[in-house]
Design a protein around this motif. Structure first.
Motif, PDB file in Angstrom:
ATOM      1  N   ILE A   1      -4.770   4.790   4.256  1.00 39.67           N
ATOM      2  CA  ILE A   1      -3.798   4.252   5.203  1.00 39.67           C
ATOM      3  C   ILE A   1      -3.617   5.216   6.381  1.00 39.67           C
ATOM      4  O   ILE A   1      -3.534   6.433   6.209  1.00 39.67           O
ATOM      5  N   LEU A   2      -3.531   4.667   7.593  1.00 38.34           N
ATOM      6  CA  LEU A   2      -3.330   5.460   8.799  1.00 38.34           C
ATOM      7  C   LEU A   2      -1.876   5.951   8.842  1.00 38.34           C
ATOM      8  O   LEU A   2      -0.945   5.172   8.648  1.00 38.34           O
ATOM      9  N   HIS A   3      -1.699   7.262   9.093  1.00 34.42           N
ATOM     10  CA  HIS A   3      -0.343   7.807   9.100  1.00 34.42           C
ATOM     11  C   HIS A   3      -0.282   9.097   9.924  1.00 34.42           C
ATOM     12  O   HIS A   3      -1.311   9.670  10.284  1.00 34.42           O
ATOM     13  N   GLU A   4       0.937   9.538  10.218  1.00 33.30           N
ATOM     14  CA  GLU A   4       1.154  10.774  10.957  1.00 33.30           C
ATOM     15  C   GLU A   4       2.520  11.342  10.590  1.00 33.30           C
ATOM     16  O   GLU A   4       3.385  10.635  10.047  1.00 33.30           O
ATOM     17  N   VAL A   5       2.711  12.632  10.890  1.00 31.54           N
ATOM     18  CA  VAL A   5       4.018  13.269  10.761  1.00 31.54           C
ATOM     19  C   VAL A   5       4.516  13.543  12.177  1.00 31.54           C
ATOM     20  O   VAL A   5       3.878  14.276  12.944  1.00 31.54           O
TER      21      VAL A   5
ATOM     22  N   GLY B   1       0.792  -1.220   0.000  1.00 33.91           N
ATOM     23  CA  GLY B   1       0.000   0.000   0.000  1.00 33.91           C
ATOM     24  C   GLY B   1       0.825   1.272   0.000  1.00 33.91           C
ATOM     25  O   GLY B   1       0.261   2.366   0.015  1.00 33.91           O
ATOM     26  N   PHE B   2       2.166   1.140  -0.012  1.00 30.35           N
ATOM     27  CA  PHE B   2       2.989   2.336  -0.111  1.00 30.35           C
ATOM     28  C   PHE B   2       4.278   2.027  -0.860  1.00 30.35           C
ATOM     29  O   PHE B   2       4.691   0.867  -0.963  1.00 30.35           O
ATOM     30  N   ALA B   3       4.892   3.078  -1.410  1.00 31.43           N
ATOM     31  CA  ALA B   3       6.129   2.930  -2.161  1.00 31.43           C
ATOM     32  C   ALA B   3       6.972   4.189  -1.978  1.00 31.43           C
ATOM     33  O   ALA B   3       6.449   5.266  -1.672  1.00 31.43           O
ATOM     34  N   LEU B   4       8.278   4.040  -2.165  1.00 32.10           N
ATOM     35  CA  LEU B   4       9.211   5.156  -2.044  1.00 32.10           C
ATOM     36  C   LEU B   4      10.005   5.310  -3.327  1.00 32.10           C
ATOM     37  O   LEU B   4      10.394   4.311  -3.941  1.00 32.10           O
TER      38      LEU B   4
ATOM     39  N   GLU C   1       1.404  -3.515   9.383  1.00 33.74           N
ATOM     40  CA  GLU C   1       2.747  -3.264   9.900  1.00 33.74           C
ATOM     41  C   GLU C   1       3.074  -1.769   9.848  1.00 33.74           C
ATOM     42  O   GLU C   1       2.671  -1.070   8.923  1.00 33.74           O
ATOM     43  N   TRP C   2       3.806  -1.305  10.866  1.00 36.32           N
ATOM     44  CA  TRP C   2       4.147   0.118  10.957  1.00 36.32           C
ATOM     45  C   TRP C   2       5.531   0.381  10.372  1.00 36.32           C
ATOM     46  O   TRP C   2       6.435  -0.431  10.507  1.00 36.32           O
ATOM     47  N   HIS C   3       5.684   1.539   9.744  1.00 32.45           N
ATOM     48  CA  HIS C   3       6.941   1.936   9.131  1.00 32.45           C
ATOM     49  C   HIS C   3       7.219   3.396   9.466  1.00 32.45           C
ATOM     50  O   HIS C   3       6.299   4.210   9.543  1.00 32.45           O
TER      51      HIS C   3
END
Length: 202
Positions: free
Chosen positions: A175-179, A23-26, A157-159
């Motif tokens: 997707i759940l996220h924060e800064v 669900g995510f990429a860099l 899983e958390w990253h």
């Protein structure tokens, strides 16, 4: 939707595989150094125009303290990034049938002590944000300066993603996220690839 070609340095197959799997990429070293210099300069010249993102219609939100400036055609350097995301949108539409139609974006400035608490950009699929992206455009960053993007992938899983200069983070908007709290001024472009349909299969 107007578009330009994707940078040849981008591994689009890896991006698609990572999005499908987690669900995510860099994308590291997303653009030539000369472009980053111009982009940082354009952003810096307009810092006085940024407004507190946590204040909308006079109501103060306590989950974020960053400052933003929406990107329009008066910001031509940033518009080049938007055009690249439009091209990425077409690729994602072909791969995942997302029906992305537009890109909206703003500069974001996190000054020392600022943050954005846990949230989703498309909670319970209630809006048309399909893909979220964060592009880090500051020229220098140290790990102990904070400001990391912390997210939970589609497998639970958390990253923790370091705001490395010239890095693009791409992730599903639900997707759940924060800064995390920033200890230095952190500059970025946040953008959403938007569609009228929310059809992710998690």
């Amino acid at each position: 939707m107007q578009s330009t070609s994707l940078p040849t340095s981008w591994n689009i197959d890896q991006i698609l595989d990572d999005l499908n799997t987690s669900g995510f990429a860099l994308v590291n070293d997303a653009y030539p150094k000369e472009y980053i210099i111009d982009l940082v300069q354009e952003c810096s010249l307009h810092l006085e125009e940024f407004r507190a993102a946590g204040i909308q219609n006079g109501v103060v939100s306590h989950i974020r303290s960053d400052h933003i400036l929406w990107i329009d055609h008066q910001l031509p350097i940033a518009q080049q990034h938007i055009k690249t995301l439009q091209s990425l949108s077409q690729t994602l539409n072909q791969a995942f049938y997302l029906g992305i139609k537009e890109v909206e974006a703003h500069f974001a400035c996190y000054n020392a002590g600022e943050f954005y608490a846990l949230h989703r950009d498309n909670p319970q699929l209630k809006n048309d944000r399909m893909i979220s992206t964060v592009f880090y455009l500051h020229e220098h960053w140290q790990e102990d300066w904070g400001g990391q993007l912390r997210l939970q992938d589609k497998n639970g899983e958390w990253h923790i993603i370091q705001p490395t200069p010239n890095r693009l983070a791409i992730f599903q908007s639900d997707i759940l996220h924060e800064v995390l709290l920033s200890k230095q001024q952190r500059l970025s472009i946040t953008a959403w690839l938007r569609s009228g349909n929310s059809i992710w299969n998690n």
